[in-house]
Design an enzyme around this catalytic site. Structure first.
Site, PDB file in Angstrom:
ATOM      1  N   GLY A   1       0.830  -1.194   0.000  1.00 40.92           N
ATOM      2  CA  GLY A   1       0.000   0.000   0.000  1.00 40.92           C
ATOM      3  C   GLY A   1       0.864   1.243   0.000  1.00 40.92           C
ATOM      4  N   PRO A   2       0.260   2.422  -0.006  1.00 33.97           N
ATOM      5  CG  PRO A   2      -1.332   4.097   0.256  1.00 33.97           C
ATOM      6  CD  PRO A   2      -1.196   2.641  -0.021  1.00 33.97           C
TER       7      PRO A   2
ATOM      8  CB  VAL B   1      -1.136   2.895   5.184  1.00 29.60           C
ATOM      9  CG1 VAL B   1      -1.564   3.901   4.144  1.00 29.60           C
ATOM     10  CG2 VAL B   1      -0.267   1.812   4.563  1.00 29.60           C
ATOM     11  N   GLY B   2       1.086   2.390   7.914  1.00 29.50           N
ATOM     12  CA  GLY B   2       1.353   1.577   9.095  1.00 29.50           C
ATOM     13  C   GLY B   2       1.775   0.154   8.811  1.00 29.50           C
ATOM     14  CE  LYS B   3       3.836  -0.278   3.051  1.00 29.32           C
ATOM     15  NZ  LYS B   3       3.457   1.137   3.084  1.00 29.32           N
TER      16      LYS B   3
ATOM     17  CB  SER C   1      -7.421   4.392 -15.112  1.00 28.29           C
ATOM     18  OG  SER C   1      -6.441   5.296 -14.667  1.00 28.29           O
TER      19      SER C   1
ATOM     20  CE  LYS D   1      -7.589   4.673 -10.431  1.00 22.70           C
ATOM     21  NZ  LYS D   1      -7.918   4.018 -11.710  1.00 22.70           N
TER      22      LYS D   1
END
Length: 793
Positions: free
Chosen positions: A374-375, A378-380, A697, A740
């Site tokens: 993920g970006p 975010v707490g990975k 997209s 998105k």
């Protein structure tokens, strides 16, 4: 540059005869330093100069024929025409070897002598027109020539007796070479002469008999020098006797220490043996340790291998072979710890609870390999620490970003100086248990080069079917990694090795909505930052309006890393006021945030931008999460050309072309005069041109902008869209839907248009993420235009 590093004799004459017409002209010429290549001789050459490397690579992909010419002065780093001899050897490149230090080693086979008529180029490498030379060979019945050959063989035999550099097998090989030409060339190339020009002198002699006579003369001179050196060595031998005497004294001191009972080596052996007695390790490890300890006892402390062997034994006894911590299987407590440390992230927490439930029921389970992607922010990584704390396991972290050397994973062999285990074994050694939680951070940023591919080494580490017998090069023993819980993190999954990705359970951490960021700030970020800056919670309070202002006007991200930085900046401002005794408000409000942080960095200008014809709001996915994307279109007088700007990739450019062709094909349906396409140029621009953009997209976004500019119909306010288009008029699904949607909520979007095939992605997202949004699902491009464009008055 060419440096001779050894020679390989042949069993027969491999020289060949060529004419100038059979060779590539002009012939590429390699300048050799400290080396002369002879016909029939195969010689390794180390190439270091850039122009020489370029010559080798180009020639190897072509005819593989080059000229090898000696350098007059070996000290000249960048030779010119005048620095090279005029007689050289035609050579064939047999093989290229890439060296670890960046140099290139090639294997050259000498074929035929030549003389340089004239050089025609110096850059990017030397090239010249050459004239091929033929050796003059004496008749087979020439007895004088046979006698000269016999003298050459005798001289070589004597030199071998004096020289330690030439192996005894050389004499046997030389005596069994029946081809005289091969013998002369091999000896000329293989013997180190005192004067570096002697080899070139031999090469330039075209008459084989004269060359042999000159060789006998040079060998005789070298033989005299060797005899003189041998006499000198005899005189020095007394000094060697002194060194031997010192060695025997050291041995006597060792014996005396043994008698007195205070030999330091015995103490180390006893200490290691005591550590080994209390170890829980497999039988094969115990056998290896006993064997290596026996070797260690016989080593001298002054020897170079003593410390290497001692370090190896220390690591064997330090590693927790069969030592594991007990998992905390109180699932309610585990859930409380995970909820306490992280807000949200329900999917990861649920997966952990499932895993522990199976352990509690079965009593044993191979640890899963989880990849949190993920970006940023975010707490990975912090989630890994929380999982370790919840399970009562030790925690270790390995950063893989920028890792290029496979030995960092598998370790170095003990034969190398400074060898050590790989990072996996080192981390387990630090944790002191065989079942820690290990975070492999940034696995998507692993590189590869000539030192190996770390991703391939990780295949064994992250495969539960293989990692029970992981073999580190330093240990040279199997180590069971199946009890380790590996958690990997990544920002994007497309750069991870496919086979590696297949071994992991992928869990997406897409980002947080505003409400979640608010809770994270109140529960975690603010208390942590206050503690880090030495301020008590009662000394500084944050209003919800202040936190909301920071989130909406000073950060635009999927995670909370920048939010944490802005909060820390506010707290530092109050810490300074506290130290200087200045008056300040203990409660931070929205207005106080703006005073401290300055002008807001994020402006909600997305909806207002749709006030113009030809401007459409799209949704994009980046490594940092979802983003708002504008597409602007305009027309001008011209000949129907299409211009696309904004630092777009090929896929986005193709989407723009498809969109324009669709509008042309359906002009009558949109009430557009078909002749206008031949009179107007279309310009499509995507702002923020410094940032590269690509992907399919934005297809329906470009379609809507082009239709808007030709029909003079504005795009409805509050609408954003994402979807791929085709020439048949279909709208295809896209990825990154959740990211998105978060971007749309941050921008104040109310309606999102996307492919009907993306409906299943929306249904998997929690209701709180979808609150305030309306979704319009479409299958065709015409449906997009009907939904997005305002009606004609």
């Amino acid at each position: 540059m060419g440096d001779n590093i050894g020679f390989i004799p042949l069993n027969e004459d491999t020289s060949e005869s060529f004419t100038e017409k059979e060779l590539p002209m002009p012939l590429p010429v390699l300048a050799l330093r400290n080396a002369v290549l002879f016909p029939s001789v195969v010689m390794p050459i180390t190439v270091g100069r850039d122009k020489s490397i370029k010559l080798i690579r180009e020639s190897y992909s072509g005819s593989r024929m080059i000229g090898a010419v000696g350098q007059i002065d070996p000290k000249v780093e960048e030779p010119e025409y005048g620095d090279l001899y005029r007689v050289g050897t035609l050579a064939r490149i047999l093989k290229i070897f890439e060296m670890p230090d960046g140099a290139v080693t090639i294997l050259l086979q000498g074929l035929q002598r030549f003389t340089v008529e004239n050089f025609v180029q110096q850059d990017p490498f030397f090239a010249a027109y050459v004239h091929m030379l033929t050796d003059i060979e004496p008749p087979k019945s020439d007895k004088d020539f046979e006698a000269i050959i016999g003298a050459v063989k005798d001289s070589i035999s004597k030199m071998i007796n004096f020289s330690s550099h030439l192996p005894p097998e050389t004499s046997f090989a030389i005596r069994n070479i029946e081809n005289y030409k091969l013998l002369i060339n091999f000896v000329s190339a293989n013997i180190e002469f005192e004067n570096h020009t002697d080899r070139q002198v031999l090469l330039e002699i075209g008459d084989l008999k004269e060359r042999a006579l000159k060789l006998v003369e040079l060998l005789g001179h070298e033989l005299q020098l060797m005899e003189i050196k041998n006499d000198i060595q005899q005189k020095v031998r007394s000094e060697m006797d002194q060194q031997q005497r010192e060695y025997f004294l050291h041995q006597q001191i060792k014996t005396i220490q043994n008698e007195l009972g205070n030999n330091p080596l015995d103490g180390e052996v006893e200490r290691l043996a005591e550590k080994a007695e209390s170890k829980k390790w497999p039988q094969y490890v115990k056998e290896t340790f006993d064997k290596e300890l026996s070797k260690f006892e016989k080593m001298s402390p002054i020897g170079g291998e003593f410390s290497v062997q001692m370090n190896y034994l220390e690591i064997l006894t330090d590693l927790p072979w069969d030592e594991c911590s007990h998992d905390n299987l109180d699932l309610q407590r585990v859930k409380e710890v995970l909820d306490e440390d992280h807000f949200g992230l329900e999917e990861v927490k649920e997966r952990m609870l499932e895993y522990l439930s199976v352990i509690k029921l079965k009593g044993d389970l191979k640890s899963p390999i989880i990849c949190l992607h993920g970006p940023p922010g975010v707490g990975k990584t912090s989630l890994g620490k929380s999982i370790a704390r919840a399970l009562d396991r030790k925690f270790g972290r390995i950063s893989l970003g920028g890792l290029h050397d496979e030995a960092e994973i598998r370790g170095h062999r003990r034969t190398y100086i400074g060898a050590m285990p790989g990072r996996i074994i080192q981390t387990i050694n630090r944790c002191k248990t065989s079942n820690p939680v290990i975070i492999l951070d940034e696995i998507d940023k692993v590189g590869s080069d000539f030192k190996g591919d770390p991703s391939s080494a990780l295949l064994e580490v992250l495969d539960p079917e293989q990692n029970s017998t992981f073999r580190d090069n330093y240990l040279d023993l199997d180590y069971d990694l199946s009890r380790v819980m590996f958690i990997t993190t990544a920002n994007r999954v497309d750069t991870i090795h496919p086979a590696l990705r297949d071994r992991m359970e992928m869990i997406n951490l897409s980002g947080y909505i505003g409400q979640e960021k608010m809770e994270i700030a109140k529960r975690h970020l603010i208390p942590k930052s206050l503690d880090a800056h030495g301020i008590k919670p009662k000394q500084l309070l944050f209003d919800e309006s202040a936190i909301e202002t920071i989130i909406e006007e000073y950060t635009r991200e999927s995670g909370v890393r920048n939010l944490d930085k802005q909060i820390a900046k506010i707290i530092r401002n109050r810490a300074k006021a506290l130290v200087f005794g200045e008056k300040f408000k203990k409660r931070i409000s929205s207005s106080e945030v703006k005073k401290i942080l300055g002008i807001p960095k994020i402006q909600k200008d997305m909806i207002g931008s749709n006030n113009y014809v030809g401007v459409t709001t799209g949704l994009a996915w980046t490594e940092a999460g979802g983003e708002i994307l504008y597409v602007e279109a305009s027309v001008s007088h011209g000949k129907g050309n299409l211009q696309i700007t904004g630092n777009l990739g090929e896929v986005m450019k193709e989407s723009a072309m498809i969109a324009l062709e669709y509008i042309k094909a359906h002009a009558s349906d949109l009430n557009i005069d078909e002749e206008i396409f031949e009179k107007k140029n279309v310009h499509i621009h995507v702002p923020e041109g410094a940032i590269p953009k690509d992907g399919p997209s934005a297809g329906i976004t470009m379609l809507t902008s082009i239709a808007s500019i030709f029909t003079k119909r504005k795009v409805k306010k509050g609408i954003a869209m994402t979807g791929e288009i085709t020439l048949r008029g279909k709208v295809l699904p896209v990825g990154g839907v959740k990211e998105k949607i978060l971007a749309a909520k941050r921008a104040g979007i109310s309606t999102i248009i996307l492919s009907a095939d993306n409906r299943k992605n929306i249904e998997q997202i929690k209701e709180e993420y979808l609150e305030g949004l309306t979704f319009k699902y479409v299958e065709t491009m015409q449906e997009v235009l009907n939904l997005a464009l305002e009606k004609i008055n």
